[in-house]
Scaffold this motif. Structure first.
Motif, PDB file in Angstrom:
ATOM      1  N   THR A 206       0.843  -1.194   0.000  1.00  0.00           N
ATOM      2  CA  THR A 206       0.000   0.000   0.000  1.00  0.00           C
ATOM      3  C   THR A 206       0.879   1.245   0.000  1.00  0.00           C
ATOM      4  O   THR A 206       2.072   1.182   0.335  1.00  0.00           O
ATOM      5  CB  THR A 206      -0.922   0.052   1.238  1.00  0.00           C
ATOM      6  OG1 THR A 206      -0.107   0.173   2.412  1.00  0.00           O
ATOM      7  CG2 THR A 206      -1.784  -1.197   1.325  1.00  0.00           C
ATOM      8  N   LEU A 207       0.277   2.367  -0.385  1.00  0.00           N
ATOM      9  CA  LEU A 207       0.982   3.642  -0.332  1.00  0.00           C
ATOM     10  C   LEU A 207       1.366   3.979   1.101  1.00  0.00           C
ATOM     11  O   LEU A 207       2.453   4.517   1.360  1.00  0.00           O
ATOM     12  CB  LEU A 207       0.104   4.747  -0.920  1.00  0.00           C
ATOM     13  CG  LEU A 207       0.659   6.171  -0.865  1.00  0.00           C
ATOM     14  CD1 LEU A 207       1.995   6.271  -1.584  1.00  0.00           C
ATOM     15  CD2 LEU A 207      -0.346   7.156  -1.465  1.00  0.00           C
ATOM     16  N   GLU A 250     -13.975  10.296   0.228  1.00  0.00           N
ATOM     17  CA  GLU A 250     -15.138  10.145  -0.657  1.00  0.00           C
ATOM     18  C   GLU A 250     -14.928   8.931  -1.550  1.00  0.00           C
ATOM     19  O   GLU A 250     -13.892   8.793  -2.209  1.00  0.00           O
ATOM     20  CB  GLU A 250     -15.318  11.404  -1.500  1.00  0.00           C
ATOM     21  CG  GLU A 250     -16.562  11.404  -2.360  1.00  0.00           C
ATOM     22  CD  GLU A 250     -16.723  12.703  -3.131  1.00  0.00           C
ATOM     23  OE1 GLU A 250     -17.531  12.715  -4.094  1.00  0.00           O
ATOM     24  OE2 GLU A 250     -16.041  13.697  -2.793  1.00  0.00           O
ATOM     25  N   ALA A 251     -15.904   8.034  -1.588  1.00  0.00           N
ATOM     26  CA  ALA A 251     -15.765   6.789  -2.342  1.00  0.00           C
ATOM     27  C   ALA A 251     -15.770   7.048  -3.839  1.00  0.00           C
ATOM     28  O   ALA A 251     -16.481   7.933  -4.328  1.00  0.00           O
ATOM     29  CB  ALA A 251     -16.892   5.831  -1.976  1.00  0.00           C
ATOM     30  N   ARG A 258     -10.278   6.719  -0.281  1.00  0.00           N
ATOM     31  CA  ARG A 258      -8.867   7.013  -0.093  1.00  0.00           C
ATOM     32  C   ARG A 258      -8.732   8.280   0.742  1.00  0.00           C
ATOM     33  O   ARG A 258      -9.615   9.150   0.712  1.00  0.00           O
ATOM     34  CB  ARG A 258      -8.166   7.207  -1.441  1.00  0.00           C
ATOM     35  CG  ARG A 258      -8.143   5.955  -2.324  1.00  0.00           C
ATOM     36  CD  ARG A 258      -7.393   6.219  -3.621  1.00  0.00           C
ATOM     37  NE  ARG A 258      -7.440   5.112  -4.540  1.00  0.00           N
ATOM     38  CZ  ARG A 258      -6.576   4.089  -4.542  1.00  0.00           C
ATOM     39  NH1 ARG A 258      -5.604   4.064  -3.649  1.00  0.00           N
ATOM     40  NH2 ARG A 258      -6.683   3.126  -5.432  1.00  0.00           N
ATOM     41  N   PRO A 259      -7.610   8.431   1.448  1.00  0.00           N
ATOM     42  CA  PRO A 259      -7.443   9.595   2.321  1.00  0.00           C
ATOM     43  C   PRO A 259      -7.005  10.859   1.586  1.00  0.00           C
ATOM     44  O   PRO A 259      -6.922  11.929   2.204  1.00  0.00           O
ATOM     45  CB  PRO A 259      -6.361   9.140   3.302  1.00  0.00           C
ATOM     46  CG  PRO A 259      -5.548   8.144   2.523  1.00  0.00           C
ATOM     47  CD  PRO A 259      -6.534   7.431   1.639  1.00  0.00           C
ATOM     48  N   GLY A 260      -6.732  10.742   0.277  1.00  0.00           N
ATOM     49  CA  GLY A 260      -6.306  11.905  -0.491  1.00  0.00           C
ATOM     50  C   GLY A 260      -7.429  12.469  -1.330  1.00  0.00           C
ATOM     51  O   GLY A 260      -8.576  12.021  -1.262  1.00  0.00           O
ATOM     52  N   MET A 351      -3.657  13.273  -4.892  1.00  0.00           N
ATOM     53  CA  MET A 351      -2.738  13.945  -3.978  1.00  0.00           C
ATOM     54  C   MET A 351      -3.065  13.558  -2.539  1.00  0.00           C
ATOM     55  O   MET A 351      -4.208  13.629  -2.108  1.00  0.00           O
ATOM     56  CB  MET A 351      -2.821  15.466  -4.133  1.00  0.00           C
ATOM     57  CG  MET A 351      -1.855  16.203  -3.209  1.00  0.00           C
ATOM     58  SD  MET A 351      -1.774  17.987  -3.533  1.00  0.00           S
ATOM     59  CE  MET A 351      -3.400  18.504  -2.961  1.00  0.00           C
ATOM     60  N   GLU A 352      -2.036  13.163  -1.832  1.00  0.00           N
ATOM     61  CA  GLU A 352      -2.174  12.773  -0.436  1.00  0.00           C
ATOM     62  C   GLU A 352      -1.178  13.574   0.401  1.00  0.00           C
ATOM     63  O   GLU A 352      -0.077  13.877  -0.044  1.00  0.00           O
ATOM     64  CB  GLU A 352      -1.901  11.268  -0.302  1.00  0.00           C
ATOM     65  CG  GLU A 352      -2.396  10.649   0.995  1.00  0.00           C
ATOM     66  CD  GLU A 352      -2.314   9.127   0.954  1.00  0.00           C
ATOM     67  OE1 GLU A 352      -1.520   8.557   1.734  1.00  0.00           O
ATOM     68  OE2 GLU A 352      -3.047   8.505   0.144  1.00  0.00           O
TER      69      GLU A 352
END
Length: 371
Positions: A206-207, A250-251, A258-260, A351-352
């Protein structure tokens, strides 16, 4: 090539723009192009050329967006006029028939009436009353037709300018890539350990895992830094022009959260660093495409994923506004209808932002109208 396209966009501004906002955007971009061109001519080294070419590419992108907005406005106005004329087609045909009849009739024949002089007088009064209305209708029709023809001429001119502008921005991007390759003046905080980086990539699923492990890779003789950009929190500009397509958490269409954030961008748009930052990683990563990870200060990472081209060397300290890379995609050439050039296929940048070992909402750092 760049100078010719610059002049083309400058000329296209007042001609192509049908609304004040688009016209102002094109003029501002053209002025910035002129300033960037002067800086480019005065550049003494690769670093100066990179800065000037970065400004040139950004100004071209803004100018092209303005021309497209102008073309969209013109196309919308032409469609509106066409719909109005089509809705009045029968009325216009009758109007033209009456006007043609009146124009063919000889004056003595117009004065004859079966009812005699009184009937002729009444008919004359009726024609006198109707004629101004007919003339007014004819004038409205004439103005609509003239406006439609003017808009078509402006569209043809703007599409030609757009073609030249696209060639200009491509040339500027190519020159920018060459200038970045020639640049040797950026300081380095550390030297990359490619073996340990490759091992980390192979072991990360994972990132989050990769970003967490990135800070644990020994960096040799790392130059210390005491940079603190917390006072800029909430004020940073987005790294690329675009609109927020999805916010943090947001899905997406597949139901994945995702958190970004996801930013919708034009194809091949230039991505730059919003603040001075050390390049911690650049290259392919997992299923995210090409990725650049910047460290503006200790324990703070900006992750840009989905790039088509990445710039810089790992360990370099990149100044604010330095090119990070280009988005993927292809700028379409204007088609005969102009539709493809008006709405080119967009691309998306993920972008995260990570503080320490956890992701945070990027919109707590970046200023945006959120689309």
């Amino acid at each position: 090539m760049i100078r010719a396209a610059l002049l083309s966009l400058l000329l296209a501004g007042p001609a192509a723009a049908q609304d004040a906002g688009a016209a102002a955007a094109v003029r501002a971009a053209a002025e910035e192009l002129e300033r960037a061109q002067l800086r480019l001519e005065r550049a003494e080294g690769a670093g100066d050329r990179v800065k000037a070419l970065t400004a040139t590419v950004r100004a071209f992108e803004a100018g092209l967006a303005g021309v497209r907005d102008s073309l969209r406005t013109a196309s919308g106005r032409e469609a509106q006029i066409s719909r109005r004329l089509a809705a009045r087609e029968g009325e216009v045909a009758r109007l033209l028939g009456v006007l043609q009849t009146l124009s063919r009739a000889e004056t003595p024949q117009q004065l004859l009436h079966p009812g005699g002089p009184m009937g002729a007088a009444r008919a004359g009064m009726l024609v006198s009353a109707v004629t101004p209305a007919l003339a007014e209708e004819a004038e409205v029709l004439r103005r609509d037709l003239e406006e439609a023809e003017t808009i078509r001429a402006l569209q043809r001119s703007a599409e030609a300018r757009l073609t030249e502008g696209l060639a200009g921005v491509q040339a500027a991007r190519a020159e920018l890539s060459r200038a970045i390759a020639d640049r040797t003046d950026l300081p380095k905080r550390f030297t990359e350990d490619p073996v340990k980086t490759a091992i980390l990539i192979g072991a990360s699923e994972t990132l989050t895992a990769f970003a967490s492990g990135l800070g644990n890779i020994p960096k040799g003789d790392e130059a210390p830094t005491d940079v603190d950009i917390r006072h800029l929190k909430g004020e940073l500009a987005l790294p690329v022009p675009g609109r927020i397509l999805r916010e943090a958490g947001e899905a997406d269409a597949a139901g994945i959260e995702r958190p970004g954030i996801v930013i919708e961008t034009p194809p091949q748009a230039l991505v730059t660093t919003p603040v001075p930052a050390t390049l911690r990683y650049r290259g392919p990563l997992l299923d995210l495409g090409l990725v650049s990870i910047l460290e503006p200060q200790p324990d703070l990472l900006f992750v840009f994923a989905g790039l088509g081209t990445v710039y810089g060397e790992i360990g370099e300290v990149m100044p604010q506004g330095a090119p990070v890379g280009l988005m993927d995609g292809q700028e379409p050439a204007p088609s005969p209808s102009g539709d493809g050039a008006l709405s080119p296929a967009s691309d998306t940048l993920y972008m995260e932002v990570r503080e320490g070992q956890r992701p945070v909402d990027p919109l707590t750092w970046f200023a945006t109208d959120k689309g």
